[in-house]
Structures are given as C-alpha cells and as structure tokens.
Write an enzyme that holds these catalytic residues in place. Structure first.
Site, PDB file in Angstrom:
ATOM      1  N   HIS A   4      -5.679 -13.453   1.734  1.00 11.17           N
ATOM      2  CA  HIS A   4      -6.371 -13.819   0.492  1.00 11.17           C
ATOM      3  C   HIS A   4      -7.026 -15.186   0.654  1.00 11.17           C
ATOM      4  O   HIS A   4      -6.372 -16.139   1.081  1.00 11.17           O
ATOM      5  CB  HIS A   4      -5.361 -13.854  -0.666  1.00 11.17           C
ATOM      6  CG  HIS A   4      -5.909 -14.392  -1.946  1.00 11.17           C
ATOM      7  ND1 HIS A   4      -6.879 -13.738  -2.669  1.00 11.17           N
ATOM      8  CD2 HIS A   4      -5.632 -15.529  -2.638  1.00 11.17           C
ATOM      9  CE1 HIS A   4      -7.164 -14.461  -3.754  1.00 11.17           C
ATOM     10  NE2 HIS A   4      -6.425 -15.547  -3.746  1.00 11.17           N
TER      11      HIS A   4
ATOM     12  N   HIS B 180     -14.391 -11.571   3.789  1.00  8.91           N
ATOM     13  CA  HIS B 180     -14.602 -13.003   3.966  1.00  8.91           C
ATOM     14  C   HIS B 180     -15.007 -13.448   5.369  1.00  8.91           C
ATOM     15  O   HIS B 180     -15.333 -14.609   5.554  1.00  8.91           O
ATOM     16  CB  HIS B 180     -13.347 -13.761   3.534  1.00  8.91           C
ATOM     17  CG  HIS B 180     -12.958 -13.490   2.123  1.00  8.91           C
ATOM     18  ND1 HIS B 180     -13.779 -13.786   1.050  1.00  8.91           N
ATOM     19  CD2 HIS B 180     -11.852 -12.908   1.592  1.00  8.91           C
ATOM     20  CE1 HIS B 180     -13.185 -13.419  -0.071  1.00  8.91           C
ATOM     21  NE2 HIS B 180     -12.022 -12.885   0.224  1.00  8.91           N
TER      22      HIS B 180
END
Length: 161
Positions: free
Chosen positions: A156, A42
């Site tokens: 996450h 990410h």
C-alpha cells in the site's frame, strides 16, 4: 426530540456511506496478490501519459479512480524500503507496518479531471511530476503467489511527502 433523532440518523447514514466508499477504494482484483496490485497501481506506468496509464487500473476496477501516484522506480527498490524502520502509518494510526523511503524519488501524480461513469475509457487525467519522499506499508509476501526472493513486500502506498 424527533428532529434531533432524525438528524442523528442522517449523520449516521452519511458516515456509513463514507466508510463504504473509503473501504471500496482499497479493494484489489481477485487475480492479484496485494504486492502485485501495488506494483500494477504504483510502479508499472504503462504509458507516460496519465490518461492512458490509468486505463489499465480503471479497467480492473471498472471505475475511474480519482487519483493515483506512480513511483518512477523499480519494485525491488520499493521492497528495499520495506527494510527501513517500522513506523505508524499516517493514513491508519492502528497500522505499524509503514516505512519511510528515506530519499526522494521521481513520481507522477494523476488526478481525474473528466469523469466518465458510463464509459471508463473516456476518463481524463491531469498529471503532475514531482520528486518526493513516500511512505509505504509492507507485509509478508503471499506464500503461494508472490516470488520467493522477497519475503516482505510493499502492499500500500500510504503517503507521498
């Protein structure tokens, strides 16, 4: 009686299959900590094009990931979001370790357009740039393998909003 029982068994098998698929989407390669895998998926967009950037992730997972979001910010900035107030994670109401970014960041969302199960190098992605808020789940760092300067780390990307 028999058709009802048969239908129930099929529904149960479908549900278990969906749970297995969902669970497999959250598996990290063993050489990474959860924070390192978060950064790889990410933060570290290795190319400005989704198709090329996703090859890195797909090579680790040995499959074409359906979608992925790259936050165009630094790992340190996301670590700072871990200091924001805790909230219930939207994707898993039993988890209370999520944090809202508080400000929008530029990001690129990659969406699989051409799957290629036989050769993951041929997977193709469309990309959508945006400025959005995000919600991230954070945990204590892996004492053995994560850098000590960050006691709590992102693990996450729960949601972009």
């Amino acid at each position: 009686m028999v058709p009802k029982l048969f239908t129930s068994q099929i529904c149960l098998l479908l549900l278990l299959g969906l749970l297995a698929v969902e669970g497999s989407l959250h598996v990290k390669p063993p050489q990474f900590t959860w924070a390192q895998w978060f950064e790889t998926q990410h933060i570290n967009m290795t190319s400005q094009q989704c198709t090329n950037a996703m090859r890195v992730i797909n090579n680790y997972q040995r499959r074409c990931k359906n979608q992925n979001t790259f936050l165009l910010t630094t790992f340190a900035n996301v670590v700072n979001v871990c200091g924001n107030p805790n909230m219930t994670c939207p994707s898993n109401k039993t988890r209370k370790n999520c944090h809202h970014s508080g400000s929008q960041v530029p990001l690129i969302h990659c969406n699989l357009t051409t799957p290629s199960p036989q050769n993951i190098s041929n997977c193709r992605y469309a990309q959508t740039p945006a400025n959005m808020f995000y919600i991230v789940a954070c945990d204590n760092r892996d004492q053995r393998r994560d850098p000590p300067q960050y006691p709590v780390v992102p693990v996450h990307l729960d949601r972009i909003i």
